[in-house]
Write an enzyme that holds these catalytic residues in place. Structure first.
Site, short mmCIF file in Angstrom:
data_model
loop_
_atom_site.label_atom_id
_atom_site.label_comp_id
_atom_site.label_asym_id
_atom_site.label_seq_id
_atom_site.Cartn_x
_atom_site.Cartn_y
_atom_site.Cartn_z
N GLU A 42 -6.41 -103.91 -9.32
CA GLU A 42 -6.03 -103.66 -7.92
C GLU A 42 -7.30 -103.63 -7.07
O GLU A 42 -8.16 -102.78 -7.27
CB GLU A 42 -5.28 -102.33 -7.83
N ARG A 46 -10.28 -101.79 1.45
CA ARG A 46 -11.10 -100.79 2.14
C ARG A 46 -12.42 -101.37 2.60
O ARG A 46 -13.25 -100.64 3.15
CB ARG A 46 -11.37 -99.60 1.20
N THR A 69 -4.38 -100.24 -1.18
CA THR A 69 -4.64 -99.66 0.14
C THR A 69 -4.11 -100.59 1.23
O THR A 69 -4.75 -100.80 2.26
CB THR A 69 -6.15 -99.36 0.35
N LYS A 129 3.74 -95.13 -6.90
CA LYS A 129 2.41 -94.59 -7.21
C LYS A 129 2.40 -93.12 -6.80
O LYS A 129 2.62 -92.80 -5.62
CB LYS A 129 1.33 -95.36 -6.45
#
Length: 209
Positions: A42, A46, A69, A129
């Site tokens: 993943e 960011r 994210t 998650k």
């Protein structure tokens, strides 16, 4: 979530969570993770060059690369255009869920409360998650949330380290665990891909029954 991704996560058991500032490190990072036995990864959105990182890692071919994210529909579109095969979000956002559906890619949204989990179930989500897992209470929080929702599978992420990995994976509700300890910014900054490979291989070994 598609059956394919659920099967992948169930087999992989670990998901390296990567924040990669320099896209030039993406290809050797992908090779190190794959050499250590990782099946997927993943890449967090960011950093300004996250798209390039996804593209470079996906081009290596040794991993199923997803984007994490993901906060907006626009980020979801960019991630999929770059080659992301799945999306991960820190929270439960209708716009992002709708974008994933429109793009035809599976998404693992983040939850931290029973209310959010109920919303996810209503939206047809069966894998979420738990984030941030350790600050929320770790395995005790996981068990408390899992008990009323036996149909849901979890990917705990956030504060999880190598020592905590086996405990999480022993939980029947856990499909896979996300963690960043295998490829920290410090290791990437020094280009220590052998250590990344070693830590990944150690995590894979810990995740094998």
């Amino acid at each position: 979530m598609t059956a394919h991704l659920a099967e992948l996560l169930g087999q992989a058991r670990i998901v390296p969570v990567l924040t990669v500032p320099d896209p030039r490190t993406a290809a050797p990072l992908a090779r190190a993770l794959a050499a250590g036995g990782a099946r997927c990864a993943e890449v967090t959105f960011r950093t300004p060059d996250a798209e390039q990182v996804v593209k470079a890692m996906a081009a290596e071919g040794g991993l199923v690369v997803g984007a994490g994210t993901v906060l907006t529909a626009e980020q979801a579109e960019r991630a999929v255009a770059a080659g992301a095969r799945f999306l991960v979000s820190p929270g439960l956002d209708d716009e992002v869920l709708d974008a994933a559906g429109a793009l035809g890619v599976p998404i693992v949204p983040g939850v931290a409360t029973a209310t959010e989990l109920m919303r996810a179930v209503r939206a047809g989500i069966d894998t979420v998650k738990l984030f941030p897992a350790e600050p929320l209470g770790g395995r005790a929080m996981l068990r408390a949330l899992a008990a009323p929702f036996p149909q849901v599978r979890f990917m705990p992420t956030g504060g999880v380290d190598a020592a905590a990995l086996p405990g999480y994976l022993a939980e029947p509700s856990v499909l896979a665990v996300g963690g960043s300890w295998m490829a920290t910014p410090a290791l990437l900054a020094t280009g220590d891909y052998e250590e990344i490979r070693r830590l990944t291989a150690e995590a894979v070994q810990r995740s094998t029954p």
